[in-house]
Design a protein around this motif. Structure first.
Motif, PDB file in Angstrom:
ATOM      1  N   ARG A 198     -17.728  -3.167 -28.098  1.00 43.42           N
ATOM      2  CA  ARG A 198     -18.020  -2.920 -26.682  1.00 43.42           C
ATOM      3  C   ARG A 198     -17.927  -4.216 -25.878  1.00 43.42           C
ATOM      4  O   ARG A 198     -17.441  -4.221 -24.735  1.00 43.42           O
ATOM      5  CB  ARG A 198     -19.428  -2.317 -26.541  1.00 43.42           C
ATOM      6  CG  ARG A 198     -19.766  -1.842 -25.125  1.00 43.42           C
ATOM      7  CD  ARG A 198     -19.271  -0.438 -24.897  1.00 43.42           C
ATOM      8  NE  ARG A 198     -19.333  -0.028 -23.511  1.00 43.42           N
ATOM      9  CZ  ARG A 198     -19.489   1.239 -23.125  1.00 43.42           C
ATOM     10  NH1 ARG A 198     -19.593   2.192 -24.015  1.00 43.42           N
ATOM     11  NH2 ARG A 198     -19.493   1.556 -21.857  1.00 43.42           N
TER      12      ARG A 198
ATOM     13  N   ILE B 145     -14.488   8.470 -11.828  1.00 43.33           N
ATOM     14  CA  ILE B 145     -14.547   8.004 -13.215  1.00 43.33           C
ATOM     15  C   ILE B 145     -13.514   6.908 -13.445  1.00 43.33           C
ATOM     16  O   ILE B 145     -13.724   6.001 -14.259  1.00 43.33           O
ATOM     17  CB  ILE B 145     -14.329   9.179 -14.185  1.00 43.33           C
ATOM     18  CG1 ILE B 145     -15.475  10.190 -14.059  1.00 43.33           C
ATOM     19  CG2 ILE B 145     -14.214   8.693 -15.632  1.00 43.33           C
ATOM     20  CD1 ILE B 145     -15.268  11.466 -14.867  1.00 43.33           C
TER      21      ILE B 145
ATOM     22  N   LYS C 161     -14.770   3.489 -13.066  1.00 38.52           N
ATOM     23  CA  LYS C 161     -15.629   3.094 -14.187  1.00 38.52           C
ATOM     24  C   LYS C 161     -14.803   2.764 -15.433  1.00 38.52           C
ATOM     25  O   LYS C 161     -15.217   1.953 -16.247  1.00 38.52           O
ATOM     26  CB  LYS C 161     -16.635   4.204 -14.482  1.00 38.52           C
ATOM     27  CG  LYS C 161     -17.612   4.461 -13.334  1.00 38.52           C
ATOM     28  CD  LYS C 161     -18.578   5.584 -13.669  1.00 38.52           C
ATOM     29  CE  LYS C 161     -19.537   5.840 -12.525  1.00 38.52           C
ATOM     30  NZ  LYS C 161     -20.471   6.958 -12.826  1.00 38.52           N
ATOM     31  N   LEU C 162     -13.651   3.416 -15.563  1.00 41.87           N
ATOM     32  CA  LEU C 162     -12.747   3.061 -16.649  1.00 41.87           C
ATOM     33  C   LEU C 162     -12.164   1.660 -16.427  1.00 41.87           C
ATOM     34  O   LEU C 162     -12.072   0.852 -17.344  1.00 41.87           O
ATOM     35  CB  LEU C 162     -11.595   4.064 -16.749  1.00 41.87           C
ATOM     36  CG  LEU C 162     -11.926   5.486 -17.207  1.00 41.87           C
ATOM     37  CD1 LEU C 162     -10.700   6.381 -17.088  1.00 41.87           C
ATOM     38  CD2 LEU C 162     -12.434   5.482 -18.644  1.00 41.87           C
TER      39      LEU C 162
ATOM     40  N   ALA D 178     -17.115   0.222 -17.567  1.00 43.02           N
ATOM     41  CA  ALA D 178     -18.441   0.831 -17.644  1.00 43.02           C
ATOM     42  C   ALA D 178     -18.423   2.160 -18.384  1.00 43.02           C
ATOM     43  O   ALA D 178     -19.459   2.604 -18.899  1.00 43.02           O
ATOM     44  CB  ALA D 178     -19.000   1.034 -16.230  1.00 43.02           C
ATOM     45  N   THR D 179     -17.272   2.801 -18.440  1.00 41.63           N
ATOM     46  CA  THR D 179     -17.159   4.120 -19.070  1.00 41.63           C
ATOM     47  C   THR D 179     -16.047   4.111 -20.108  1.00 41.63           C
ATOM     48  O   THR D 179     -14.995   3.496 -19.910  1.00 41.63           O
ATOM     49  CB  THR D 179     -16.852   5.191 -18.002  1.00 41.63           C
ATOM     50  OG1 THR D 179     -18.014   5.382 -17.179  1.00 41.63           O
ATOM     51  CG2 THR D 179     -16.491   6.528 -18.639  1.00 41.63           C
TER      52      THR D 179
ATOM     53  N   ALA E 170     -13.691   6.869 -22.179  1.00 42.25           N
ATOM     54  CA  ALA E 170     -13.271   8.269 -22.161  1.00 42.25           C
ATOM     55  C   ALA E 170     -12.401   8.558 -23.380  1.00 42.25           C
ATOM     56  O   ALA E 170     -11.647   7.694 -23.836  1.00 42.25           O
ATOM     57  CB  ALA E 170     -12.496   8.578 -20.883  1.00 42.25           C
TER      58      ALA E 170
ATOM     59  N   ASP F 283     -18.183   8.218 -23.363  1.00 45.47           N
ATOM     60  CA  ASP F 283     -19.152   8.726 -22.391  1.00 45.47           C
ATOM     61  C   ASP F 283     -18.734  10.104 -21.897  1.00 45.47           C
ATOM     62  O   ASP F 283     -19.581  10.958 -21.629  1.00 45.47           O
ATOM     63  CB  ASP F 283     -19.259   7.754 -21.211  1.00 45.47           C
ATOM     64  CG  ASP F 283     -19.714   6.378 -21.649  1.00 45.47           C
ATOM     65  OD1 ASP F 283     -20.866   6.255 -22.092  1.00 45.47           O
ATOM     66  OD2 ASP F 283     -18.912   5.425 -21.572  1.00 45.47           O
ATOM     67  N   VAL F 284     -17.420  10.306 -21.763  1.00 47.82           N
ATOM     68  CA  VAL F 284     -16.895  11.601 -21.332  1.00 47.82           C
ATOM     69  C   VAL F 284     -15.692  11.972 -22.182  1.00 47.82           C
ATOM     70  O   VAL F 284     -14.971  11.098 -22.690  1.00 47.82           O
ATOM     71  CB  VAL F 284     -16.488  11.605 -19.841  1.00 47.82           C
ATOM     72  CG1 VAL F 284     -17.697  11.417 -18.947  1.00 47.82           C
ATOM     73  CG2 VAL F 284     -15.430  10.550 -19.562  1.00 47.82           C
TER      74      VAL F 284
ATOM     75  N   PRO G  88     -19.309  15.776 -20.637  1.00 49.94           N
ATOM     76  CA  PRO G  88     -20.123  14.648 -21.110  1.00 49.94           C
ATOM     77  C   PRO G  88     -20.291  14.730 -22.622  1.00 49.94           C
ATOM     78  O   PRO G  88     -20.511  15.811 -23.172  1.00 49.94           O
ATOM     79  CB  PRO G  88     -21.459  14.846 -20.394  1.00 49.94           C
ATOM     80  CG  PRO G  88     -21.154  15.737 -19.223  1.00 49.94           C
ATOM     81  CD  PRO G  88     -20.036  16.623 -19.674  1.00 49.94           C
TER      82      PRO G  88
END
Length: 379
Positions: A41, A108, A111-112, A116-117, A119, A162-163, A186
């Motif tokens: 991460r 989203i 955030k990608l 932060a996210t 997928a 996250d999704v 989610p």
């Protein structure tokens, strides 16, 4: 057509290649790939801080690129470093949301881009055999929302997403193009179960079970039953990414093999002086340039639409599958027994090249698809 990269793309490629060489050397990459998480991460965040994912999208979606060649330069560098962080799924999911998502879903993408996210793309199913329209997972109306039931396989880093972008059938038969819908789910939604496992080429994937997963109305991406066109758009960019990643990996395998031929001695001379090995290496070099041409052709075509686009993409994926396997085999054979050892980076590049063939359709699938598309265009 001018295939020279713009100055911005060259700068992006230089920055990414330098970062990988300095911060993502093979030992560091191997440790990450074999970890319990299957990725880092922290490293993902550092990659995103370089603005890498922003290259996948145009300004309207919050990025600064979006062209096929923007995708290509990034994934060629990622292929050279055998990067295991989830860039491919960020690309496919992000392109689908940029193409058809509502305002909330398009949020989203930002955030990608900033990391932060995470997928994951959940489309393949057990027994689908790479057929894009073969979707058995079902989505049914439940009041103003939806309820999903089914299973998805080989979802990259599904445990850590996250999704999930999930395809499900809302109407039609199991192999119909019409009636497929896409949903943003989610990972922690009730009824979502994931079973993670380690992949042979590094990193992790998961099997996903959807048992009565309830979603709000705004989870639907685009129009009901119109998901196939969105899939075709997004997967096209995924094929460009895989072709470019494979070219990057082939280049490194080539460099390692040439170095070995120059330094390994037999009968007091480097084995690279043996004519038989010279001929084999020359064939490998020609094949890699053919793969590079196919990847360039795909990157040039992906922004278009229609049969010509799809044939160029399938031609590239077929070429990459066939040539990638040959480069892997020849590189290992010219190294001899040491080529199979875990400690030698070459073995990992060979594994990755073989596994790229099995993502988003293998060479047999895309050869058949290329022929079918050609016949359809003549009908």
């Amino acid at each position: 057509m001018n295939f020279q990269h713009t100055e911005d793309r060259r700068m992006l490629a230089d920055s990414l290649n330098r970062f990988i060489a300095e911060q993502y050397a093979f030992d560091a990459r191997d440790k990450i790939a074999r970890s319990e998480e299957g990725y880092s991460r922290e490293m993902w965040q550092r990659f995103c801080e370089l603005g890498i994912i922003g290259a996948f999208f145009d300004e309207a979606a919050g990025g600064f690129g979006g062209d096929g060649f923007d995708v290509s330069v990034v994934f060629e560098a990622l292929g050279r470093g055998l990067v295991v962080e989830p860039f491919l799924d960020a690309l496919i999911v992000g392109r689908a949301l940029a193409h058809a998502g509502n305002a909330k879903q398009r949020g989203i993408i930002a955030k990608l881009i900033d990391g932060a996210t995470i997928a994951s793309f959940a489309h393949d199913e057990p027994g689908s055999h790479y057929e894009r329209a073969r979707v058995s997972t079902r989505a049914a109306r439940l009041g103003d929302g939806w309820v999903l039931n089914g299973a998805k396989g080989v979802v990259q880093l599904g445990e850590h997403a996250d999704v999930l972008l999930v395809s499900a059938r809302t109407s039609g038969g199991e192999q119909d193009e019409a009636g497929i819908s896409l949903f943003v789910v989610p990972r922690d939604a009730k009824g979502v179960t994931l079973r993670g496992y380690r992949k042979i080429d590094g990193g992790r994937a998961a099997e996903v079970s959807l048992d009565g997963v309830k979603l709000e109305a705004d989870a639907l991406v685009g129009t009901e039953g119109g998901g196939y066109a969105v899939l075709t758009h997004a997967i096209g960019y995924g094929l460009v990414a895989l072709a470019s990643e494979a070219v990057g990996a082939m280049d490194v395998a080539k460099e390692h093999t040439l170095e070995y031929l120059r330094t390994r001695k037999q009968f007091g001379v480097p084995i690279g002086t043996f004519q038989a090995l010279q001929h084999r290496m020359a064939d490998v070099l020609l094949e890699i340039e053919q793969a590079r041409s196919a990847a360039i052709n795909a990157a040039a075509a992906v922004g278009e639409s229609g049969v010509a686009r799809e044939r160029a993409l399938s031609a590239a994926k077929y070429s990459i599958g066939r040539i990638g396997a040959r480069v892997a085999e020849e590189s290992i054979q010219m190294h001899g027994g040491i080529g199979m050892t875990w400690e030698l980076p070459l073995a990992h590049y060979a594994k990755r090249l073989v596994m790229i063939d099995h993502q988003l359709g293998d060479e047999d699938h895309h050869l058949a698809r290329y022929i079918k598309l050609g016949r359809a265009s003549l009908a």
